[in-house]
Design a protein around this motif. Structure first.
Motif, short mmCIF file in Angstrom:
data_model
loop_
_atom_site.label_atom_id
_atom_site.label_comp_id
_atom_site.label_asym_id
_atom_site.label_seq_id
_atom_site.Cartn_x
_atom_site.Cartn_y
_atom_site.Cartn_z
N UNK A 192 -22.93 -2.12 37.19
CA UNK A 192 -23.10 -3.50 36.72
C UNK A 192 -24.58 -3.85 36.59
N UNK A 193 -25.37 -3.42 37.55
CA UNK A 193 -26.81 -3.70 37.53
C UNK A 193 -27.47 -2.95 36.37
N UNK A 194 -27.14 -1.68 36.20
CA UNK A 194 -27.74 -0.89 35.11
C UNK A 194 -27.42 -1.52 33.75
N UNK A 195 -26.19 -1.96 33.56
CA UNK A 195 -25.80 -2.58 32.29
C UNK A 195 -26.57 -3.87 32.06
N UNK A 196 -26.69 -4.67 33.09
CA UNK A 196 -27.43 -5.95 32.97
C UNK A 196 -28.90 -5.71 32.65
N UNK A 197 -29.53 -4.79 33.35
CA UNK A 197 -30.95 -4.49 33.09
C UNK A 197 -31.12 -3.98 31.67
N UNK A 198 -30.25 -3.10 31.22
CA UNK A 198 -30.35 -2.57 29.86
C UNK A 198 -30.21 -3.69 28.83
N UNK A 199 -29.26 -4.58 29.02
CA UNK A 199 -29.08 -5.71 28.11
C UNK A 199 -30.34 -6.55 28.03
N UNK A 200 -30.93 -6.83 29.17
CA UNK A 200 -32.11 -7.68 29.19
C UNK A 200 -33.32 -6.97 28.58
N UNK B 224 -36.77 -8.27 37.34
CA UNK B 224 -36.83 -7.95 38.76
C UNK B 224 -36.51 -9.18 39.61
N UNK B 225 -37.02 -10.34 39.22
CA UNK B 225 -36.74 -11.57 39.97
C UNK B 225 -35.24 -11.82 40.02
N UNK B 226 -34.56 -11.59 38.91
CA UNK B 226 -33.10 -11.75 38.88
C UNK B 226 -32.42 -10.72 39.79
N UNK B 227 -32.92 -9.48 39.78
CA UNK B 227 -32.32 -8.45 40.62
C UNK B 227 -32.50 -8.76 42.10
N UNK B 228 -33.60 -9.38 42.46
CA UNK B 228 -33.84 -9.70 43.87
C UNK B 228 -32.74 -10.57 44.46
N UNK B 229 -32.07 -11.34 43.62
CA UNK B 229 -30.96 -12.17 44.09
C UNK B 229 -29.80 -11.34 44.60
#
Length: 80
Positions: free
Chosen positions: A54-62, A73-78
């Motif tokens: 889920x994280x990999x897909x979200x990062x790729x989309x962004x 990264x700020x979003x991932x820190x959550x």
């Protein structure tokens, strides 16, 4: 995405997402990821954050949308 033919698989954990074989956030230096300093170098071998599907897909989309790495990264820190 499993890369079963990779000679380093699994470098983190079975069924990991290997979209980001090399982390765009390296070195994050955030021990909440599971990463840590080893002999003066940042080691990601225990990090599970970016290999979560889920994280990999979200990062790729962004990244595709052109978002800034620092903002992603700020979003991932959550999640940490």
């Amino acid at each position: 995405m499993e890369r079963l033919s990779c000679d380093r698989y699994p470098c983190h954990f079975p069924d990991q997402d290997c979209t980001f074989c090399f982390c765009p956030f390296y070195p994050c230096t955030d021990e909440r990821t599971g990463g840590r300093m080893v002999d003066g170098e940042w080691s990601c071998d225990l990090c599970v954050l970016l290999h979560d599907p889920d994280v990999a897909a979200r990062v790729m989309e962004e990244l595709i949308r052109g978002e800034d790495l620092e903002e992603i990264w700020i979003e991932l820190e959550e999640r940490l």
